[in-house]
Design an enzyme around this catalytic site. Structure first.
Site, short mmCIF file in Angstrom:
data_model
loop_
_atom_site.label_atom_id
_atom_site.label_comp_id
_atom_site.label_asym_id
_atom_site.label_seq_id
_atom_site.Cartn_x
_atom_site.Cartn_y
_atom_site.Cartn_z
CB SER A 145 -0.86 0.01 1.27
OG SER A 145 -1.52 1.26 1.42
CE1 TYR A 157 -3.75 -2.52 5.44
CE2 TYR A 157 -3.07 -0.28 4.93
CZ TYR A 157 -3.54 -1.51 4.52
OH TYR A 157 -3.80 -1.74 3.18
#
Ligand SMILES: NC(=O)c1ccc[n+]([C@@H]2O[C@H](COP(=O)([O-])OP(=O)(O)OC[C@H]3O[C@@H](n4cnc5c(N)ncnc54)[C@H](OP(=O)(O)O)[C@@H]3O)[C@@H](O)[C@H]2O)c1
Length: 266
Positions: A145, A157
């Protein structure tokens, strides 16, 4: 479930984790459209069967279904065993975000995020590589990401995705000359079930920051063709991540905290 027929020409096989929704479904459809058979890995058995039927109808694809929870060692072992038999393509796509603050989040949920986003990527890559290297042919796409490239937004995350990027970059050096390609795919916001599942409110994100699944898959495929190890779909995110490398980290942290709303997410 294996539905291969002996009278059929042997097709290359792509294993995609998390194809029951979003980006993984996009990758499964793309590889099916290119003439691959599929191994579909996720927890939702009904959606896996629905996808297999859709791919069969659309492209004549044969799909193997592996119902597996990648947060569990048993689930990862099941998928690793299949990978050891050999596939041409592995897309490590399954992953999830969480909302709330790190210091109040359920430790078990944080651990399962690490297990799916990091441990599964490492374990499945390890399982897939020996046969790929032996045949001097193979592709691994590890879905990371933009969050793994720009620090300061959330904690676990972003850290999990930073691992995926660093892991993939390191591996690409070792794999040079083997015929095996690896890519860390680093998308920005994509319209999928991701944010709803995580409980993250997204209504204020400006329209130009959204990417479509097809756009991300197309960018990944193009960058694989160009042997790019890091794939960043979308001009807006190429600009953002380039700027993020050029300005001091402290400023990047402050800006991503404002733009990406650093609070309320792990
Ligand atoms: N959407 C975004 O804005 C965005 C941006 C950057 C990166 N990403 C990354 O893109 C990847 C795909 O996400 P998405 O946006 O397509 O999200 P999504 O629509 O929520 O899909 C997630 C997929 O992962 C699977 N999955 C989740 N937990 C799993 C587990 N424990 N075991 C096996 N499979 C599991 C889900 O399948 P089941 O529920 O059936 O198991 C589902 O198919 C993720 O790695 C995510 O971090 C997303």
């Amino acid at each position: 479930m294996s539905t291969s027929h002996s009278d059929r020409p042997v097709r290359p096989v792509a294993l995609v984790t998390g194809p029951t929704s979003g980006l993984g479904a996009g990758f499964a459809k793309k590889y099916a459209s290119l003439g691959y058979d599929l191994v579909l890995v996720a927890r939702d058995e009904v959606r896996l069967h629905d996808l297999a039927s859709e791919l069969k109808t659309m492209f004549g694809t044969e799909s193997e279904i592996l119902v597996a929870d990648l947060a569990s060692e048993a689930g990862r072992d099941t998928v690793a065993l299949r990978l050891e038999k050999g596939v041409e393509v592995l897309v490590n796509n399954a992953g999830f975000g969480t909302s709330g603050e790190f210091w109040t989040a359920d430790p078990a949920l944080l651990q399962s995020q690490l297990d799916v986003n990091v441990t599964a990527v490492m374990r499945l890559t390890r399982a897939a590589l020996p046969s790929m290297i032996a045949s001097a042919h193979g592709t691994i796409v590890n879905v990371a990401s933009v969050a793994g490239l720009l620090s300061g937004r959330g904690s676990t995350y972003s850290a999990s995705k930073a691992y995926v990027i660093s892991f993939t970059e390191g591996l690409s050096g070792g794999l040079a000359g083997t015929g095996v390609r690896v890519q860390a795919l680093c998308p920005g916001f994509i319209r999928t079930e991701f944010h709803e599942r995580a409980g993250i409110e997204m209504s204020t994100i400006p329209k130009p920051m959204w990417l479509s699944v097809d756009q991300v898959v197309a960018a990944s495929m193009k960058d694989l063709g160009d042997d790019k190890v890091i794939s960043i779909p979308g001009v807006q995110y190429k600009v953002l991540t380039t700027a993020g490398r050029l300005v001091p980290k402290g400023l990047v942290r402050r800006l991503t905290n404002i733009v990406g709303r650093g609070r309320g997410r792990t």
